[in-house]
Enzyme design. Structure first.
Site, short mmCIF file in Angstrom:
data_model
loop_
_atom_site.label_atom_id
_atom_site.label_comp_id
_atom_site.label_asym_id
_atom_site.label_seq_id
_atom_site.Cartn_x
_atom_site.Cartn_y
_atom_site.Cartn_z
N PRO A 50 -4.84 -3.09 5.48
CA PRO A 50 -3.47 -2.65 5.24
C PRO A 50 -2.78 -3.40 4.11
CG PRO A 50 -3.51 -4.19 7.08
CD PRO A 50 -4.93 -4.09 6.58
N ASP A 51 -1.91 -2.72 3.40
CA ASP A 51 -1.00 -3.40 2.50
C ASP A 51 -0.12 -4.33 3.37
OD1 ASP A 51 0.39 -4.21 0.25
OD2 ASP A 51 0.85 -2.18 -0.44
N VAL A 52 0.56 -5.27 2.75
CA VAL A 52 1.33 -6.27 3.50
C VAL A 52 2.26 -5.58 4.50
CG1 VAL A 52 3.00 -8.14 3.32
CG2 VAL A 52 1.24 -7.86 1.57
N ALA A 60 1.75 -3.30 6.58
CA ALA A 60 1.62 -1.85 6.75
C ALA A 60 0.99 -1.47 8.09
CB ALA A 60 0.80 -1.25 5.61
#
Ligand SMILES: *[C@@H]1O[C@H](CO)[C@@H](O)[C@H](O)[C@H]1NC(C)=O
Ligand SMILES: *[C@@H]1O[C@H](CO)[C@@H](O)[C@H](O)[C@H]1NC(C)=O
Ligand SMILES: *[C@@H]1O[C@H](CO)[C@@H](O)[C@H](O)[C@H]1NC(C)=O
Ligand SMILES: *[C@@H]1O[C@H](CO)[C@@H](O)[C@H](O)[C@H]1NC(C)=O
Ligand SMILES: *[C@@H]1O[C@H](CO)[C@@H](O)[C@H](O)[C@H]1NC(C)=O
Ligand SMILES: *[C@@H]1O[C@H](CO)[C@@H](O)[C@H](O)[C@H]1NC(C)=O
Ligand SMILES: *[C@@H]1O[C@H](CO)[C@@H](O)[C@H](O)[C@H]1NC(C)=O
Ligand SMILES: *[C@@H]1O[C@H](CO)[C@@H](O)[C@H](O)[C@H]1NC(C)=O
Ligand SMILES: *[C@@H]1O[C@H](CO)[C@@H](O)[C@H](O)[C@H]1NC(C)=O
Ligand SMILES: *[C@@H]1O[C@H](CO)[C@@H](O)[C@H](O)[C@H]1NC(C)=O
Ligand SMILES: *[C@@H]1O[C@H](CO)[C@@H](O)[C@H](O)[C@H]1NC(C)=O
Ligand SMILES: *[C@@H]1O[C@H](CO)[C@@H](O)[C@H](O)[C@H]1NC(C)=O
Length: 785
Positions: A260-262, A264
């Site tokens: 995941p992106d930060v 997310a």
């Protein structure tokens, strides 16, 4: 949280049959162990990963998926050391400052891209990092203002796909796992957060445009994908079953880990079942995961799949050979730079686009335009010409508004794409050695809005003070003579009062430098800057050999001055990294013949572009029509078209273009017939046609041309009037001819058939057009398929 009927109403507008998320039946979870994907080049890595995971306890598998290392007896997992840094290892001292990916795109040179990312990969590997959050395949460039455009290649999916496949190869060769991001349709920074905007896209647009470059990267061995913060069709990307399980892991045959992106990741079982493989121990503790398996909320097979997907990249990048140096601190000295400077400089040279060059005429008896030939006086204007006051760069907030322009030479961006520059060669410092060698004089103003605060003249005899100093231009004063060179300001030699007017009038060549800055966290709020534009105009009003050099984060509107008759030449590029000034000066003086081409369209007016989406439901009603496809559809005139770029030599294109079918068997089937492999149906990547032509270097020096192939489809395919489906950058010696051959894959002549959920080759007449830009087509041929 599934897409609702109302969001899919958009689809009716776009006249397509379905949209992501409408199907409430979960697609079959694409477990690697099920064998649905023929892993090809990743087969060996898969066998090793499967064997390794087979030896683990569930508790150990949980450690693998939540990012922890362990050692138990003779089994151990070191875990990944991941980092940002598509333009240079992020937050790390003593590393190289590479150019932005957007500049790599402007080279249109896939082999150079591979060398560039091999070099960057070596710096990750050498500093002990083995997983890079890159390449960046989204934002693609739907929105010209998008803050992160410098990190990706181009809004053109074919060009991005070819370049990003090579990016992946380069990183992998260095022993670094690549994590393509941001998956998916992460087109802007405005409202970028979980619960922020949702990109609502029909399936045809998703497959043909936004996922296209990811497919190339997967085919090339990309073993990671980062799901994005935005929603896709109403559902957060990292919890989006249709997006991750169906599109990515099935239709694109992706074998690796999704991380995941930060911040997310939003849930435990929702994310794991939707296709996230590598997440936070907050959501994926041993208790949670094993409890889920115990009551059937999660399956054992899925946990095994997650662990296998995490480690497959490790084996694919040969990290199991145990040779990687240890991870160092951000400030420790370890020389990892090798000879990377040579590659960085070459990328910068090839990325520079000559937009305009009127080199017909003289100023003060000297030739105008480019290249520069031994001028007597050069005026250098703009903050972008010299060093920033405190440098080489600074870390700026990724959440605040980035400044629109930079108060010094701009060679990189902000946010997770920020370089850690060892040095920045600015244009002025690079110019000095030429100026000295040529016995040139230089006048400079490293400020876009400068007014002199000083008085000039000798007390009692002076001719004025400050900006009111009397100036005498062009007629009187020392230095006059045969060529008619104007006097230096006010007849005071170089000691006169500095002003744009006087310095411009006193120079044979007036170089004006401008920039545009951006980065993660915010979109740009302007595509041109009034202060810079006023500076360009005031210099041009006083100097009929004004040459503008622009280095910009994304598209820059030039119309405030582009038609000024005194602007003889314009060099334009993205941000060029540590050796920027050297590359620019090499091109200005003709040591390097420019060969870059635009990777997007420069419009006449910012209002011509698709605007930033300011609401939370972003309906991509334009479908596949972004950038040149958008302008072509509305027949809007543009300032410089996609693919444009001049040279100091000239190229004559042959009228002769031939197309030859190389695999009729393949074309006998409307749909692919092969197995599902990395990147999608395996036979999509097989050649079916070749297009041949030739180009003559008809000018007076060696040079390189990017020959472009645009394809027009039969109506059935519902395609833009033409789309890029081939390019070839050829070095051609003066007077010689280069033969060009474009290899066309099944994929390049297919469209996404939404009702069949398959790629299809349309029946009818295809048009193949060869040109030097999207609006400079030289010759065309047709084929009935
Ligand atoms: C997007 O489409 C939905 C569904 O048709 C509609 O309700 C919404 O108003 C649209 N949003 C915008 C900004 O047009
Ligand atoms: C929904 O998706 C499943 C799995 O991909 C598929 O088998 C089914 O046919 C789809 N249903 C509809 C109505 O499209
Ligand atoms: C690791 O240990 C297990 C049992 O403790 C043993 O069966 C296996 O052969 C060992 N493997 C290696 C590579 O030493
Ligand atoms: C399954 O177990 C987990 C962990 O104890 C719990 O959070 C979840 O609510 C349970 N789900 C069902 C359907 O029982
Ligand atoms: C850099 O060095 C490597 C090996 O030392 C060599 O193969 C490569 O050609 C060099 N690259 C450049 C651009 O000089
Ligand atoms: C530029 O201006 C000079 C006078 O300043 C004039 O002699 C020359 O012809 C002009 N050149 C062009 C190309 O207009
Ligand atoms: C330019 O000079 C003005 C004052 O003359 C100053 O306010 C501004 O900060 C300077 N800009 C740069 C980029 O140096
Ligand atoms: C320039 O002249 C104007 C008008 O005469 C005056 O207001 C201004 O102070 C002068 N500036 C300088 C720097 O002398
Ligand atoms: C072009 O530059 C010359 C000086 O070289 C100047 O006289 C002329 O007015 C300028 N032309 C325009 C349109 O500003
Ligand atoms: C750009 O377009 C806007 C809106 O149509 C218009 O107001 C503006 O004047 C245009 N700008 C230029 C430089 O033509
Ligand atoms: C596109 O616009 C140009 C003028 O800008 C015009 O000559 C041409 O006919 C137009 N083409 C179409 C298809 O409308
Ligand atoms: C031609 O295409 C068919 C179907 O995709 C494929 O099986 C065959 O291997 C191809 N032949 C060649 C020579 O590539």
């Amino acid at each position: 949280m599934r897409a609702t009927g109302s969001i899919c109403a958009l689809v009716a507008l776009a006249n397509v049959a379905s949209c992501v998320g409408t199907n409430t039946t979960l697609p079959k979870r694409p477990l690697l162990a099920s064998g649905i994907v023929d892993l090809g080049i990743a087969s060996n890595a898969y066998e090793k990963a499967k064997a390794f995971v087979g030896k683990l306890t569930n508790a150990q598998k949980v450690k693998i998926i939540n990012g922890h290392s362990f050692t138990a007896g003779n089994i151990s997992w070191a875990g990944y050391a991941g980092k940002d840094g598509i333009d240079g290892v992020n937050n790390q001292a003593y590393v190289s400052g590479f150019s932005t990916a957007a500049a790599v795109g402007m080279t249109w040179n896939p082999d150079l891209a591979e060398a560039h990312y091999l070099a960057l990969g070596e710096e990750f590997y050498g500093t002990g990092y083995n997983l890079i959050n890159g390449p960046v395949q989204s934002p693609n460039g739907r929105v010209a203002w998008s803050g992160r455009l410098p990190e990706s290649i181009s809004p053109e999916p074919y060009l991005s796909g070819i370049m990003e496949a090579k990016t992946v190869t380069g990183f992998n060769s260095a022993g670094v796992v690549t994590v393509g991001r941001h998956f998916a349709v992460d087109e802007q920074e405005t409202n970028r957060k979980v619960g922020g905007y949702s990109s609502n896209v029909d399936e045809k647009t998703l497959m043909e445009l936004y996922l296209w470059p990811f497919a190339d990267s997967v085919k090339s061995g990309m073993m990671g994908v980062m799901c994005s913060l935005n929603g896709v069709n109403g559902q957060v990307a990292c919890e989006n079953d249709k997006l991750l399980n169906d599109y990515l892991k099935t239709k694109l045959g992706f074998p690796g880990l999704v991380l995941p992106d930060v911040a997310a990741q939003q849930s435990s079982y929702g994310s794991a079942n939707a296709g996230l493989d590598y997440g936070s121990s907050q959501y994926w503790s041993e208790t949670i995961i094993l409890g889920g398996i115990a009551n059937g909320t999660l399956t054992q097979a899925r946990l095994d799949d997650m662990a296998t997907r995490v480690v497959i990249g490790w084996y694919y990048a040969n990290l199991d050979n145990g040779k990687q140096p240890s991870t160092i601190s951000g400030s420790e000295y370890r020389n990892v730079r090798g000879n990377h400077s040579a590659t960085i400089k070459q990328v910068a040279r090839e990325a520079i686009v000559l937009l305009k060059n009127n080199n017909d005429g003289t100023r003060n008896g000297l030739p105008i335009g480019l290249p520069i030939r031994k001028p007597r006086a050069i005026g250098v204007f703009g903050a972008h010409a010299g060093p920033v006051m405190a440098g080489p760069n600074q870390v700026f907030s990724v959440t605040g508004s980035p400044a629109q322009i930079y108060p010094g030479h701009l060679a990189g961006i902000t946010g997770s794409g920020e370089d850690s520059f060892p040095y920045v060669v600015d244009p002025h410092v690079a110019l000095l050695s030429r100026i000295i060698a040529d016995d040139t004089s230089v006048l400079w103003i490293f400020n876009n809005t400068y007014t002199s605060p000083y008085s000039i003249g000798i007390p009692g005899q002076g001719t004025g003070s400050g900006s009111n100093a009397s100036i005498s231009v062009g007629s009187s004063g020392g230095g006059g003579g045969a060529g008619g060179i104007p006097s230096f300001p006010g007849g005071f030699g170089t000691g006169g009062t500095p002003s744009f007017e006087t310095y411009a009038a006193s120079s044979d060549v007036c170089l004006v430098f401008i920039n545009a800055w951006s980065g993660e966290g915010a979109d740009r709020t302007e595509l041109s800057n009034p202060g810079q534009d006023a500076m360009v105009n005031v210099v041009a009003d006083n100097c009929n050999n004004t040459i503008v050099v622009a280095n910009v984060a994304g598209p820059r509107i030039l119309d405030a001055w582009i038609e000024h008759p005194n602007i003889t030449a314009v060099l334009y590029s993205a941000l060029l990294g540590q050796d920027s000034g050297n590359a620019i000066v090499d091109v200005l003086y003709g040591d390097v013949n420019p060969s870059g081409k635009l990777t997007y369209t420069i419009a006449k007016n910012a209002t011509d572009y698709i605007p930033i989406c300011e609401t939370l439901q972003c309906n991509f009603t334009e479908g596949v029509y972004i950038d040149y496809r958008y302008f072509d559809k509305s027949n809007t005139s543009v300032r410089y078209p996609f693919g444009h770029g001049l040279s100091y030599t000239s190229f004559a294109y042959s009228k002769d273009v031939t197309v030859t079918i190389t695999n009729q068997t393949a074309l006998n089937s409307k749909y692919p017939t092969g197995s599902l492999g990395l990147g999608g149906d395996a036979d999509m990547f097989d050649e079916v046609l070749i297009v041949n032509t030739s180009v003559l270097n008809s000018g007076a020096r060696d040079g390189a041309e990017v020959v472009q192939l645009y394809v027009g489809f039969p109506a059935e395919a519902q395609q833009p009037v033409q789309i890029l489906r081939g390019f070839s950058k050829v070095q051609v010696k003066e007077g010689q001819t280069a033969n060009i051959s474009f290899s066309i894959r099944r994929r390049d002549i297919s469209y996404w058939d939404t009702s069949a959920e398959k790629w299809a080759v349309a029946s009818g007449i295809y048009t193949f057009s060869v040109g030097s830009s999207s609006r400079d087509i030289k010759s065309t041929t047709q084929l009935h398929i």
